[in-house]
Design an enzyme around this catalytic site. Structure first.
Site, PDB file in Angstrom:
ATOM      1  N   LYS A   9       5.668   1.796   0.143  1.00 34.58           N
ATOM      2  CA  LYS A   9       5.316   0.396  -0.183  1.00 34.58           C
ATOM      3  C   LYS A   9       5.088   0.227  -1.687  1.00 34.58           C
ATOM      4  O   LYS A   9       4.793   1.196  -2.406  1.00 34.58           O
ATOM      5  CB  LYS A   9       4.072  -0.069   0.572  1.00 34.58           C
ATOM      6  CG  LYS A   9       2.754   0.688   0.272  1.00 34.58           C
ATOM      7  CD  LYS A   9       1.948   0.177  -0.926  1.00 34.58           C
ATOM      8  CE  LYS A   9       0.621   0.910  -1.112  1.00 34.58           C
ATOM      9  NZ  LYS A   9       0.085   0.817  -2.484  1.00 34.58           N
ATOM     10  N   ASP A 133      -4.758   1.358   3.289  1.00 33.99           N
ATOM     11  CA  ASP A 133      -3.448   0.696   3.356  1.00 33.99           C
ATOM     12  C   ASP A 133      -2.608   1.228   4.519  1.00 33.99           C
ATOM     13  O   ASP A 133      -1.405   0.985   4.599  1.00 33.99           O
ATOM     14  CB  ASP A 133      -2.687   0.841   2.026  1.00 33.99           C
ATOM     15  CG  ASP A 133      -2.491   2.284   1.615  1.00 33.99           C
ATOM     16  OD1 ASP A 133      -2.842   3.186   2.402  1.00 33.99           O
ATOM     17  OD2 ASP A 133      -1.992   2.515   0.500  1.00 33.99           O
TER      18      ASP A 133
HETATM   19  O1  C5P Z   1      -9.064   4.282   1.709  1.00 39.84           O
HETATM   20  P1  C5P Z   1      -8.269   5.032   0.733  1.00 39.84           P
HETATM   21  O2  C5P Z   1      -8.176   6.487   1.050  1.00 39.84           O
HETATM   22  O3  C5P Z   1      -6.959   4.404   0.447  1.00 39.84           O
HETATM   23  O4  C5P Z   1      -9.082   4.886  -0.639  1.00 39.84           O
HETATM   24  C1  C5P Z   1      -9.428   5.938  -1.489  1.00 39.84           C
HETATM   25  C2  C5P Z   1     -10.651   5.548  -2.296  1.00 39.84           C
HETATM   26  O5  C5P Z   1     -10.385   4.387  -3.102  1.00 39.84           O
HETATM   27  C3  C5P Z   1     -11.860   5.115  -1.456  1.00 39.84           C
HETATM   28  O6  C5P Z   1     -12.624   6.228  -1.104  1.00 39.84           O
HETATM   29  C4  C5P Z   1     -12.601   4.187  -2.395  1.00 39.84           C
HETATM   30  O7  C5P Z   1     -13.379   4.941  -3.327  1.00 39.84           O
HETATM   31  C5  C5P Z   1     -11.497   3.515  -3.174  1.00 39.84           C
HETATM   32  N1  C5P Z   1     -11.152   2.201  -2.615  1.00 39.84           N
HETATM   33  C6  C5P Z   1     -11.967   1.107  -2.878  1.00 39.84           C
HETATM   34  N2  C5P Z   1     -11.640  -0.110  -2.340  1.00 39.84           N
HETATM   35  C7  C5P Z   1     -10.529  -0.252  -1.580  1.00 39.84           C
HETATM   36  C8  C5P Z   1      -9.688   0.842  -1.316  1.00 39.84           C
HETATM   37  C9  C5P Z   1     -10.028   2.068  -1.847  1.00 39.84           C
HETATM   38  O8  C5P Z   1     -12.977   1.215  -3.582  1.00 39.84           O
HETATM   39  N3  C5P Z   1     -10.237  -1.461  -1.077  1.00 39.84           N
END
Ligand code: C5P
Length: 281
Positions: A9, A133
């Site tokens: 994506k 995502d």
């Molecule tokens: O959820 P994901 O593994 O994609 O995100 C990695 C890190 O990015 C999360 O642990 C968080 O610290 C940060 N994040 C965030 N807000 C989001 C997505 C991710 O602060 N909407």
């Protein structure tokens, strides 16, 4: 046996609305898949084993495919085991959601292969637990999303135009960027009022990423890359997700091919993919 494509994506826009009490950030985004994809082949087997053509990709429980399998076994009573082959083309840690896409595609495929009977909501719940995502990849079309990125607001249609994906082989940890300050904040919009069919000019006007400044400050070469994409004929260019991939958008394949040669010459160490937006599923 089943073989599925797991698409990469890009974020056409990524607006950060603010930090939440759980540490995540509220955001609003338009996700779109590109034709760049990994291929996952799954067969029922005596024990579960994940094999990947790229040695750097972990094949233990830190791989999101294995995380999904473990959740299915421990909480959904799954008794079956799988031999899984992951043929990886999407660069890891590049802002293109490769691992998230793999997790969602594996879940959808296993649901079909082994008749698990999981609903969309069951699958979305499992995926939201392992990433932000991930849920988007249950969809084949571009989607507006908000929350952490896991709340899908609606599907949309984009023009299936050529896109040049340029990965500088820099791994940007998403958490560090969100936690590091320098985020551009945008007031929350009403995504239900956004166009469901987006034209080319509208698409270009949407390009915006609230994480760009923070990532460019750490990796100035990405700003140079974006400027070079624009100078070499892209009608629009943007960093995807938390980087490090930067993409250029073109009206025609000829435009893209000309620009591709310039980028490859100037950034010989970068990985470049000629691709296309998957516009309408
Ligand atoms: O959820 P994901 O593994 O994609 O995100 C990695 C890190 O990015 C999360 O642990 C968080 O610290 C940060 N994040 C965030 N807000 C989001 C997505 C991710 O602060 N909407």
């Amino acid at each position: 046996m089943i073989s599925v494509r797991s698409y990469a994506k890009i974020n056409i826009f990524l607006h950060i609305n603010g930090k939440r009490s759980d540490g995540y950030h509220d955001l609003q985004t338009l996700f779109a898949q590109t034709e760049l994809h990994d291929t996952i082949t799954i067969d029922e087997a005596d024990r579960t084993e994940l094999v990947c053509n790229v040695p750097e990709i972990p094949v233990d429980s830190s791989n999101l495919i294995v995380r999904v399998k473990d959740i299915l076994s421990s909480r959904y009573g799954l008794k079956k085991e799988y031999s899984i082959n992951l043929e990886k083309n999407i660069p890891a840690g590049g802002g293109m959601g490769g691992g998230s896409s793999n997790a969602a595609c594996f879940l959808k495929a296993v649901n079909n292969l082994s008749d698990l009977g999981l609903s969309y909501c069951d699958m979305a719940e499992i995926l939201a637990e392992i990433g932000s995502d991930t849920v988007y990849f249950l969809h084949d079309k571009p989607c507006y999303a908000e929350g952490r990125g896991e709340e899908i607001v609606s599907e949309a249609e984009l023009p299936s135009v050529p896109v040049l994906l340029v990965n500088p082989n820099i791994h940007v940890p998403t958490g560090e960027i969100f936690g590091g300050g320098n985020l551009k904040l945008t007031a929350k919009a009403d995504l239900s009022r956004m166009p469901l069919v987006v034209g080319y000019e509208e698409l270009l006007a949407m390009l915006d990423n609230g994480l760009e400044a923070a990532v460019f400050a750490k990796h100035p070469v990405l700003q140079i890359l974006k400027t070079t994409l624009l100078d070499s004929g892209a009608d629009g260019a943007l960093m995807s997700g938390s980087g490090s991939t930067v993409f250029g958008i073109y009206r025609t394949d000829e435009q893209l091919s000309g620009a591709c040669s310039i980028i490859k010459e100037k950034f010989a160490d970068f990985t470049v993919f000629k691709s296309r937006i998957k516009g309408a599923g």
